[in-house]
Structures are given as structure tokens and as C-alpha cells.
Design an enzyme around this catalytic site. Structure first.
Site, PDB file in Angstrom:
ATOM      1  N   ASP A  92       0.854  -1.179   0.000  1.00  0.00           N
ATOM      2  CA  ASP A  92       0.000   0.000   0.000  1.00  0.00           C
ATOM      3  C   ASP A  92       0.891   1.231   0.000  1.00  0.00           C
ATOM      4  O   ASP A  92       1.560   1.529   0.994  1.00  0.00           O
ATOM      5  CB  ASP A  92      -0.889  -0.033   1.256  1.00  0.00           C
ATOM      6  CG  ASP A  92      -1.916   1.079   1.262  1.00  0.00           C
ATOM      7  OD1 ASP A  92      -1.995   1.819   0.265  1.00  0.00           O
ATOM      8  OD2 ASP A  92      -2.643   1.182   2.270  1.00  0.00           O
ATOM      9  N   ALA A  93       0.963   1.907  -1.157  1.00  0.00           N
ATOM     10  CA  ALA A  93       1.785   3.114  -1.248  1.00  0.00           C
ATOM     11  C   ALA A  93       1.072   4.207  -2.043  1.00  0.00           C
ATOM     12  O   ALA A  93       1.569   5.313  -2.141  1.00  0.00           O
ATOM     13  CB  ALA A  93       3.141   2.792  -1.870  1.00  0.00           C
ATOM     14  N   LYS A  94      -0.078   3.861  -2.600  1.00  0.00           N
ATOM     15  CA  LYS A  94      -0.937   4.822  -3.325  1.00  0.00           C
ATOM     16  C   LYS A  94      -0.110   5.657  -4.298  1.00  0.00           C
ATOM     17  O   LYS A  94      -0.129   6.883  -4.273  1.00  0.00           O
ATOM     18  CB  LYS A  94      -1.718   5.680  -2.321  1.00  0.00           C
ATOM     19  CG  LYS A  94      -2.606   4.829  -1.401  1.00  0.00           C
ATOM     20  CD  LYS A  94      -3.398   5.627  -0.416  1.00  0.00           C
ATOM     21  CE  LYS A  94      -4.325   4.766   0.428  1.00  0.00           C
ATOM     22  NZ  LYS A  94      -3.665   3.835   1.358  1.00  0.00           N
ATOM     23  N   ARG A  95       0.587   4.947  -5.180  1.00  0.00           N
ATOM     24  CA  ARG A  95       1.488   5.598  -6.129  1.00  0.00           C
ATOM     25  C   ARG A  95       0.740   6.162  -7.331  1.00  0.00           C
ATOM     26  O   ARG A  95      -0.419   5.854  -7.568  1.00  0.00           O
ATOM     27  CB  ARG A  95       2.535   4.594  -6.618  1.00  0.00           C
ATOM     28  CG  ARG A  95       3.441   4.025  -5.553  1.00  0.00           C
ATOM     29  CD  ARG A  95       4.216   5.094  -4.840  1.00  0.00           C
ATOM     30  NE  ARG A  95       5.314   4.533  -4.082  1.00  0.00           N
ATOM     31  CZ  ARG A  95       5.874   5.117  -3.031  1.00  0.00           C
ATOM     32  NH1 ARG A  95       5.417   6.272  -2.592  1.00  0.00           N
ATOM     33  NH2 ARG A  95       6.883   4.543  -2.402  1.00  0.00           N
TER      34      ARG A  95
END
Ligand code: OMP
Length: 275
Positions: A92-95
Site C-alpha cells: 500500500d503506497a498509493k502511487r
């Protein structure tokens, strides 16, 4: 094997659609756990050891590792490598950035860290998401309707539309993400705090899209409605993410057993409804 097949295999083998979020927070750690990255590593490994037969996936959130600087990045890699190979890892890094930059984010997540899926922010449009989609075997988990209270600020904005067009921004995101699914690797994020929209979106996207559903537990989302509304016709592909309510249930030395007990309680409900 691609992300979706690996996910379904793990879910059927463990009879579970629970995804445990691995989000280390020093303010919440059990009393006797050392607050160094070494101590946190042991804490997370103990929780993985006691929950690995109860999950369909694990989801480490990069922010909780980045807070420790270079040691945190090493910890993230160590934890990803520790997770049994048959269990998919969703980073989960919402790139999401211009294509050139997204490519580097994709290399970091899929090649260096070696995760099976990554959360992606679609705000900048197709050319920013495509570098992730090009990894055919990796899941691209697109933010659609998030669990936080302020998700309404943009995601629930009405659009000026013609007949048969999406009325709100989150619906447009879902419809557009479907059009991007040429490699069968698109997934969506829809918060457990939005059960009605979850049901509506499952109908809109059909049975083949995995939906990551965070927000059960600490954020007040309901497990049963998330499963009922988020699952497809086969009772599959609703990935229930729970982080704090599994990780931080005891400040004593029994924490790993207590995490297992909490995970098992959730999984028993999932099994009762779907297996
Ligand atoms: P808990 O609230 O502790 O279960 O954690 C939820 C996890 O899911 C955190 O890592 C969040 O960053 C993440 N998350 C949300 O809470 N809401 C969303 O809409 C999307 C996510 C996510 O992309 O995973």
C-alpha cells in the site's frame, strides 16, 4: 501465476478473505517490544507466524516503514521476504505520477520489493497508471471510493453528465478502471465504511475484479455488509483488510496469540458466510 490467481488460491486454501495490514506504529506496540526496527521486525514476524493460515493476503503500508528512514525500507523488504511465498503481498503506497516516474515506482515495488500488487492513485489518468498495468502478473489496486470521511470532497462530487453516464466521480473511476483492464490485473479500493456504494460498484464492475475493502475494525466498517456487498457471485474477490484491530489487541507478551484470536474471529464470520 498472476496476482488474481495467487489471491484466489491462497483464499481457498486458507478459507479466508481476510488481509492483515502490517502497519507498525511505535505508539501502539506491546510494552515489551523494543521500539527499534529490529524489535518491530520480530513483532511483525510473530504476528505473521500466528496468522499465516488465516489470511488471503498481507498488506504492508509503506508509510509505516518509511517513517524509520533507510532502516524502515530495509525492514519493509525483510517483512515482504518473510511472508510465505504462496501468500500474496499487496504493497500500500498509493502511487501514481507522470509515466516516466510511475515506471520507477513500479520497478521499486514489483522488481526491488517483489510484491504481488500495489495500491495506485488514478487522479492523474491513464498514462500514469499504465506503467503499473504493463506488469501483467501484478495487481494494480486503484483507489475508487476510499474509507475516510473526507472521501466525499472529491470522490462523491456529482458530474455534469448525459444519459447512461456516471453521475459521480467515483463511478467514473470504476468505469474507467474497467476499460483499463486489458491484462486482467485491475483491482479497486472501496472502503468498508461505504457499504451501499460497495454493492452498487460490485454490480457495476462485474464478477472478475478483486475489491480491496479497508475500514473494518478501527474505522467502524461492518464485516458482514462488506462481504455481502463486495463479494462476486461465487462469494469471492472481496479482500477484507484489517490492520489495527488485528495487530494491536494486546500490550502484553501474549500479543501474537491475541492477534491470532482476533483474526480467527473475523475469519470464522467470513467462513460462515462464504465457505
Ligand atoms: P486500519 O484502519 O488500521 O484497519 O488500517 C487500514 C489500512 O488500509 C491503512 O493502511 C490505510 O492506509 C489503508 N486504507 C484505508 O484505510 N482506507 C482506504 O480507503 C484505502 C486504504 C488502502 O488503500 O489500503
Amino acid at each position: 501465476m498472476n496476482f488474481k490467481d495467487k489471491l484466489i488460491k491462497a483464499a481457498l486454501s486458507n478459507k479466508s478473505w481476510l488481509c492483515v495490514g502490517l502497519d507498525p506504529d511505535t505508539s501502539k506496540l506491546p510494552t515489551n517490544v523494543d521500539k527499534s526496527t529490529t524489535g518491530i521486525s520480530q513483532f511483525l514476524k510473530n504476528v505473521i507466524d500466528t496468522t499465516k493460515d488465516l489470511v488471503c493476503a498481507y498488506k504492508p503500508n509503506s508509510a509505516f516503514y518509511e517513517q524509520f528512514g533507510a532502516d524502515g525500507i530495509n525492514l519493509l523488504k525483510e517483512i515482504i521476504d518473510y511472508i510465505p511465498a504462496k501468500i500474496p503481498v499487496i504493497l500500500d503506497a498509493k502511487r501514481g505520477d507522470i509515466g516516466n516516474t510511475s515506471r520507477m515506482y513500479a520497478v521499486a515495488a514489483f522488481e526491488h520489493l517483489g510484491v504481488d500488487a500495489l495500491t495506485v492513485n488514478p487522479y492523474m489518468g491513464y498514462d500514469c497508471v499504465k506503467p503499473f498495468l504493463d506488469y501483467k502478473d501484478k495487481g494494480v489496486v486503484i483507489l475508487c471510493l476510499t474509507s475516510n470521511p473526507s472521501s466525499n470532497d472529491f470522490q462523491k462530487r456529482p458530474l455534469t453528465v448525459g444519459d447512461n453516464e456516471p453521475a459521480m466521480l467515483y463511478q467514473l473511476v470504476a468505469k474507467t478502471a474497467l476499460a483499463w483492464n486489458e491484462n486482467d490485473n485491475v483491482c479497486l479500493v472501496i472502503g468498508a465504511t461505504k457499504p451501499e456504494e460497495l454493492g452498487e460498484l460490485r454490480k457495476l464492475v462485474g464478477d472478475d475484479i478483486p475489491i480491496l475493502i479497508p475500514g473494518v475494525g478501527a474505522q467502524g466498517g461492518d464485516l458482514e455488509s462488506s462481504l455481502k456487498n463486495g463479494s462476486n457471485a461465487k462469494g469471492q474477490l472481496a479482500i477484507i483488510n484489517v490492520s489495527r484491530s488485528v495487530l494491536y489487541v494486546s500490550t502484553d507478551d501474549d500479543y501474537a496469540a491475541r492477534s491470532r484470536a482476533n483474526a480467527l474471529e473475523l475469519v470464522s464470520k467470513i467462513r460462515g458466510l462464504l465457505f
